[in-house]
Design an enzyme around this catalytic site. Structure first.
Site: not given
Length: 296
Positions: A57, A169
């Site tokens: 991320s 993510d």
């Protein structure tokens, strides 16, 4: 062939400390991911040479910069312009509210239109296959696309499609990507975990709902794992009171990341020395010498 091999060995030594290779894993964290820049600064100032890096991320953005040896000053310069509005485009679909294509453009501005395997320092970027729940680790392929996938907050952003897989993510499956360093030859692992001390704030909009859910999931991943183990040295900057939208507090975040990492430098050095002196390492190096001379 011999010349190429010697060149490779020389480059390998340059990315290690006395033959000990250090790997760095950077967790997710949205806006607080800027704290990673401070952590990188502390390691560089202490002459801790990073030989391999993995990111999830927000950590994937900084990990990419580390792998391509971008100076902290350049990271900070670009970070000052960040906000949710300029890292997302309206792109509503039944799979998400927005597109995170601007993240890809940001990577191209910072580093260029490059491939992961071109990085001077080996790089791994973690994402999640939203259709299977499997972890996806990018070690090659387009850098901007991989970072887009790793930073794609599910529900808020439309999944990023790469190679027929719909990806979101990486924090869902591995927020602190210490395990993803394992395929590189790494002797000492350092993890910067930005999720452990995060505070859950009252949700005021859909983004808060999504990110609070994500923060709770990440906190459960962190659990009570020790700060130092065989898996690695974990550094947990205190980020209580910060929110996922605190882009304007970047100077504070950088300072917190810097101080938290600087405080653990002695532990990192002890681990490096222990690896250099280990019997296993000694005999491994001895065997290489005999191989080179044709003795084994």
């Amino acid at each position: 062939m011999m010349r190429k091999e010697r060149t490779k060995q020389k480059k390998d030594r340059q990315k290690s400390i006395g033959g000990v290779r250090v790997g760095l894993a950077l967790s997710g964290g949205s806006a607080v991911g800027i704290a990673h820049v401070g952590a990188v600064r502390a390691l560089r100032e202490a002459d801790v040479v990073i030989g391999s890096v993995a990111g999830t991320s927000a950590g994937a953005v900084v990990a990419a910069c580390v792998a391509f040896e971008i100076p902290e000053e350049r990271m900070i310069e670009v970070s000052r312009r960040l906000s949710w509005s300029n890292i997302s485009d309206f792109g509503y679909s039944k799979l998400g509210l927005n597109s995170n294509k601007p993240v890809g453009k940001l990577i191209e501005e910072l580093i260029g239109d490059v491939s992961i395997e071109d990085a001077p320092i080996p790089l791994a970027i973690v994402a999640t296959n939203i259709d299977t729940g499997e972890k996806v680790v990018f070690r090659k392929g387009n850098l901007a696309e991989a970072v887009m996938a790793s930073t794609c907050i599910p529900g808020f952003f439309v999944p990023v499609e790469i190679g027929g897989r719909r990806l979101v993510d990486g924090g869902i499956v591995e927020n602190l990507p210490l395990p993803s360093l394992s395929q590189s030859r790494v002797d000492v692992r350092i993890g910067i975990d930005l999720g452990y001390w995060r505070t859950i704030h009252t949700a005021k909009n859909v983004l808060d709902v999504v990110t609070n859910s994500y923060a709770i999931l990440v906190r459960n991943q962190s659990g009570g794992s020790p700060l130092a183990s065989d898996e690695g040295i974990v550094i947990r900057p205190h980020l209580e009171g910060f929110t996922i939208s605190d882009f304007k507090r970047m100077d504070e975040l950088i300072d917190i990341g810097f101080r938290a990492t600087r405080a653990r430098i002695p532990a990192v050095r002890r681990r490096i020395v222990a690896k250099r002196l280990s019997p296993v390492r000694f005999f491994r190096r001895l065997r290489k010498v005999f191989r080179f001379k044709g003795g084994i």
